[in-house]
Design a protein around this motif. Structure first.
Motif, PDB file in Angstrom:
ATOM      1  N   MET A   1       0.848  -1.180   0.000  1.00 34.99           N
ATOM      2  CA  MET A   1       0.000   0.000   0.000  1.00 34.99           C
ATOM      3  C   MET A   1       0.893   1.243   0.000  1.00 34.99           C
ATOM      4  SD  MET A   1      -3.022   0.648   2.664  1.00 34.99           S
ATOM      5  CE  MET A   1      -3.005   2.112   3.600  1.00 34.99           C
ATOM      6  N   SER A   2       0.661   2.130  -0.922  1.00 36.83           N
ATOM      7  CA  SER A   2       1.473   3.348  -1.003  1.00 36.83           C
ATOM      8  C   SER A   2       0.767   4.478  -0.270  1.00 36.83           C
ATOM      9  CB  SER A   2       1.710   3.737  -2.465  1.00 36.83           C
ATOM     10  OG  SER A   2       0.491   4.099  -3.064  1.00 36.83           O
ATOM     11  N   SER A   3       1.573   5.365   0.309  1.00 33.34           N
ATOM     12  CA  SER A   3       0.984   6.500   1.011  1.00 33.34           C
ATOM     13  C   SER A   3       0.855   7.673   0.054  1.00 33.34           C
ATOM     14  CB  SER A   3       1.844   6.879   2.212  1.00 33.34           C
ATOM     15  OG  SER A   3       3.094   7.309   1.772  1.00 33.34           O
ATOM     16  N   LYS A   4      -0.220   8.402   0.218  1.00 35.00           N
ATOM     17  CA  LYS A   4      -0.481   9.558  -0.629  1.00 35.00           C
ATOM     18  C   LYS A   4       0.042  10.814   0.055  1.00 35.00           C
ATOM     19  CE  LYS A   4      -4.103  12.178  -2.763  1.00 35.00           C
ATOM     20  NZ  LYS A   4      -5.464  12.628  -2.649  1.00 35.00           N
ATOM     21  N   VAL A   5       0.740  11.633  -0.673  1.00 36.42           N
ATOM     22  CA  VAL A   5       1.199  12.901  -0.151  1.00 36.42           C
ATOM     23  C   VAL A   5       0.261  13.976  -0.681  1.00 36.42           C
ATOM     24  CG1 VAL A   5       3.068  14.568  -0.106  1.00 36.42           C
ATOM     25  CG2 VAL A   5       3.592  12.133  -0.036  1.00 36.42           C
ATOM     26  N   GLY A   6      -0.496  14.563   0.229  1.00 40.53           N
ATOM     27  CA  GLY A   6      -1.457  15.580  -0.162  1.00 40.53           C
ATOM     28  C   GLY A   6      -0.989  16.960   0.260  1.00 40.53           C
ATOM     29  N   PRO A   7      -1.834  17.960   0.022  1.00 41.45           N
ATOM     30  CA  PRO A   7      -1.469  19.346   0.354  1.00 41.45           C
ATOM     31  C   PRO A   7      -1.108  19.541   1.818  1.00 41.45           C
ATOM     32  CG  PRO A   7      -3.515  19.283  -0.902  1.00 41.45           C
ATOM     33  CD  PRO A   7      -3.138  17.866  -0.589  1.00 41.45           C
ATOM     34  N   GLU A   8      -1.782  18.801   2.727  1.00 38.19           N
ATOM     35  CA  GLU A   8      -1.458  18.976   4.152  1.00 38.19           C
ATOM     36  C   GLU A   8      -0.035  18.525   4.455  1.00 38.19           C
ATOM     37  OE1 GLU A   8      -3.151  14.945   3.523  1.00 38.19           O
ATOM     38  OE2 GLU A   8      -3.769  16.941   2.951  1.00 38.19           O
ATOM     39  N   HIS A   9       0.464  17.496   3.749  1.00 40.83           N
ATOM     40  CA  HIS A   9       1.839  17.044   3.946  1.00 40.83           C
ATOM     41  C   HIS A   9       2.827  18.069   3.388  1.00 40.83           C
ATOM     42  CE1 HIS A   9      -0.451  13.225   4.067  1.00 40.83           C
ATOM     43  NE2 HIS A   9       0.341  13.031   5.112  1.00 40.83           N
ATOM     44  N   LEU A  10       2.473  18.700   2.290  1.00 38.49           N
ATOM     45  CA  LEU A  10       3.348  19.713   1.718  1.00 38.49           C
ATOM     46  C   LEU A  10       3.438  20.927   2.637  1.00 38.49           C
ATOM     47  CD1 LEU A  10       2.272  19.485  -2.025  1.00 38.49           C
ATOM     48  CD2 LEU A  10       4.317  18.531  -0.941  1.00 38.49           C
ATOM     49  N   ARG A  11       2.329  21.300   3.267  1.00 39.56           N
ATOM     50  CA  ARG A  11       2.368  22.412   4.226  1.00 39.56           C
ATOM     51  C   ARG A  11       3.286  22.065   5.392  1.00 39.56           C
ATOM     52  NH1 ARG A  11      -3.112  22.779   2.888  1.00 39.56           N
ATOM     53  NH2 ARG A  11      -3.691  21.475   4.649  1.00 39.56           N
ATOM     54  N   ASP A  12       3.196  20.812   5.887  1.00 45.70           N
ATOM     55  CA  ASP A  12       4.084  20.388   6.971  1.00 45.70           C
ATOM     56  C   ASP A  12       5.535  20.469   6.540  1.00 45.70           C
ATOM     57  OD1 ASP A  12       1.972  19.916   8.641  1.00 45.70           O
ATOM     58  OD2 ASP A  12       1.968  17.738   8.352  1.00 45.70           O
ATOM     59  N   PHE A  13       5.828  20.040   5.308  1.00 47.06           N
ATOM     60  CA  PHE A  13       7.199  20.081   4.808  1.00 47.06           C
ATOM     61  C   PHE A  13       7.693  21.517   4.737  1.00 47.06           C
ATOM     62  CE2 PHE A  13      10.132  20.469   1.187  1.00 47.06           C
ATOM     63  CZ  PHE A  13      11.157  19.668   1.656  1.00 47.06           C
ATOM     64  N   GLU A  14       6.877  22.432   4.243  1.00 46.03           N
ATOM     65  CA  GLU A  14       7.282  23.837   4.148  1.00 46.03           C
ATOM     66  C   GLU A  14       7.476  24.444   5.527  1.00 46.03           C
ATOM     67  OE1 GLU A  14       8.303  25.564   1.538  1.00 46.03           O
ATOM     68  OE2 GLU A  14       8.096  23.671   0.488  1.00 46.03           O
ATOM     69  N   ARG A  15       6.608  24.074   6.492  1.00 41.03           N
ATOM     70  CA  ARG A  15       6.755  24.595   7.846  1.00 41.03           C
ATOM     71  C   ARG A  15       8.088  24.147   8.427  1.00 41.03           C
ATOM     72  NH1 ARG A  15       2.175  23.010  10.267  1.00 41.03           N
ATOM     73  NH2 ARG A  15       3.063  21.011  10.819  1.00 41.03           N
ATOM     74  N   ARG A  16       8.473  22.894   8.191  1.00 42.26           N
ATOM     75  CA  ARG A  16       9.739  22.384   8.720  1.00 42.26           C
ATOM     76  C   ARG A  16      10.922  23.139   8.141  1.00 42.26           C
ATOM     77  NH1 ARG A  16       7.704  17.046   7.324  1.00 42.26           N
ATOM     78  NH2 ARG A  16       6.391  16.479   9.038  1.00 42.26           N
ATOM     79  N   ARG A  17      10.775  23.630   6.936  1.00 33.50           N
ATOM     80  CA  ARG A  17      11.878  24.334   6.285  1.00 33.50           C
ATOM     81  C   ARG A  17      11.899  25.819   6.621  1.00 33.50           C
ATOM     82  NH1 ARG A  17      12.440  23.092   0.193  1.00 33.50           N
ATOM     83  NH2 ARG A  17      14.141  24.458   0.664  1.00 33.50           N
ATOM     84  N   SER A  18      10.890  26.321   7.321  1.00 36.96           N
ATOM     85  CA  SER A  18      10.847  27.755   7.605  1.00 36.96           C
ATOM     86  C   SER A  18      11.917  28.131   8.627  1.00 36.96           C
ATOM     87  CB  SER A  18       9.461  28.180   8.099  1.00 36.96           C
ATOM     88  OG  SER A  18       9.194  27.652   9.361  1.00 36.96           O
ATOM     89  N   LEU A  19      12.330  29.367   8.557  1.00 38.21           N
ATOM     90  CA  LEU A  19      13.364  29.897   9.430  1.00 38.21           C
ATOM     91  C   LEU A  19      12.871  29.909  10.870  1.00 38.21           C
ATOM     92  CD1 LEU A  19      16.186  31.159   9.354  1.00 38.21           C
ATOM     93  CD2 LEU A  19      15.082  33.368   9.013  1.00 38.21           C
ATOM     94  N   ARG A  20      13.706  29.450  11.776  1.00 40.00           N
ATOM     95  CA  ARG A  20      13.377  29.424  13.194  1.00 40.00           C
ATOM     96  C   ARG A  20      14.101  30.579  13.882  1.00 40.00           C
ATOM     97  NH1 ARG A  20      10.667  25.257  14.018  1.00 40.00           N
ATOM     98  NH2 ARG A  20      10.739  25.324  16.274  1.00 40.00           N
ATOM     99  N   PHE A  21      13.450  31.165  14.862  1.00 36.10           N
ATOM    100  CA  PHE A  21      14.046  32.253  15.618  1.00 36.10           C
ATOM    101  C   PHE A  21      14.249  31.805  17.057  1.00 36.10           C
ATOM    102  CE2 PHE A  21      12.569  34.328  11.916  1.00 36.10           C
ATOM    103  CZ  PHE A  21      13.523  35.303  11.685  1.00 36.10           C
ATOM    104  N   VAL A  22      15.517  31.740  17.444  1.00 37.13           N
ATOM    105  CA  VAL A  22      15.901  31.351  18.798  1.00 37.13           C
ATOM    106  C   VAL A  22      15.870  32.607  19.666  1.00 37.13           C
ATOM    107  CG1 VAL A  22      17.737  30.367  20.223  1.00 37.13           C
ATOM    108  CG2 VAL A  22      17.368  29.515  17.892  1.00 37.13           C
ATOM    109  N   LEU A  23      15.193  32.511  20.778  1.00 39.22           N
ATOM    110  CA  LEU A  23      15.086  33.668  21.659  1.00 39.22           C
ATOM    111  C   LEU A  23      16.392  33.894  22.414  1.00 39.22           C
ATOM    112  CD1 LEU A  23      11.518  32.916  22.955  1.00 39.22           C
ATOM    113  CD2 LEU A  23      12.191  34.630  21.301  1.00 39.22           C
ATOM    114  N   PRO A  24      16.770  35.159  22.639  1.00 35.03           N
ATOM    115  CA  PRO A  24      18.004  35.448  23.363  1.00 35.03           C
ATOM    116  C   PRO A  24      17.965  34.897  24.801  1.00 35.03           C
ATOM    117  CG  PRO A  24      16.909  37.488  22.704  1.00 35.03           C
ATOM    118  CD  PRO A  24      16.091  36.361  22.196  1.00 35.03           C
ATOM    119  N   ARG A  25      16.767  34.805  25.359  1.00 33.95           N
ATOM    120  CA  ARG A  25      16.572  34.154  26.652  1.00 33.95           C
ATOM    121  C   ARG A  25      15.236  33.420  26.577  1.00 33.95           C
ATOM    122  NH1 ARG A  25      12.623  36.507  29.169  1.00 33.95           N
ATOM    123  NH2 ARG A  25      12.095  38.663  28.751  1.00 33.95           N
TER     124      ARG A  25
END
Length: 116
Positions: A1-25
């Protein structure tokens, strides 16, 4: 059985690639999961997610909400957790946008690309 990659998976992938901001504290938060409250801190934020750290007991991986002094209450879902940290994903509500804005104003961009 193959898994389907839909728009919700693509949004998750893009979120993972977004720039993260580390707080100074790290900033204190109170997280609610399964009807219990946990004290922790906000470590970093990206568009649609955050990394939280806990010193005491670790919350269960579930739907959660956390309270931030500047942004208010934000609801999300645990995407991963380890012994002391939890990554959550959240919708872009008014509270979440206030949190992101607050962190962008003071945070330092991180070169790490991790899932939240």
């Amino acid at each position: 059985m193959s898994s389907k990659v839909g728009p919700e998976h693509l949004r998750d992938f893009e979120r993972r690639r977004s720039l993260r901001f580390v707080l100074p504290r790290q900033e204190p938060i109170t997280l609610t999961a399964a009807g219990k409250q946990y004290r922790g801190s906000l470590e970093d934020v990206s568009i649609g997610g955050a990394k939280l750290r806990f010193e005491g007991g670790m919350p269960p991986p579930a739907d959660v909400s956390f309270e931030h002094s500047e942004a208010g209450e934000i609801s999300g879902t645990c995407m991963w957790h380890d012994g002391t940290s939890m990554g959550i994903a959240f919708a872009l509500t008014d509270s979440a946008l206030r949190l992101i804005s607050h962190c962008l104003r003071q945070g330092l961009p991180s070169s790490d690309v991790t899932a939240a």
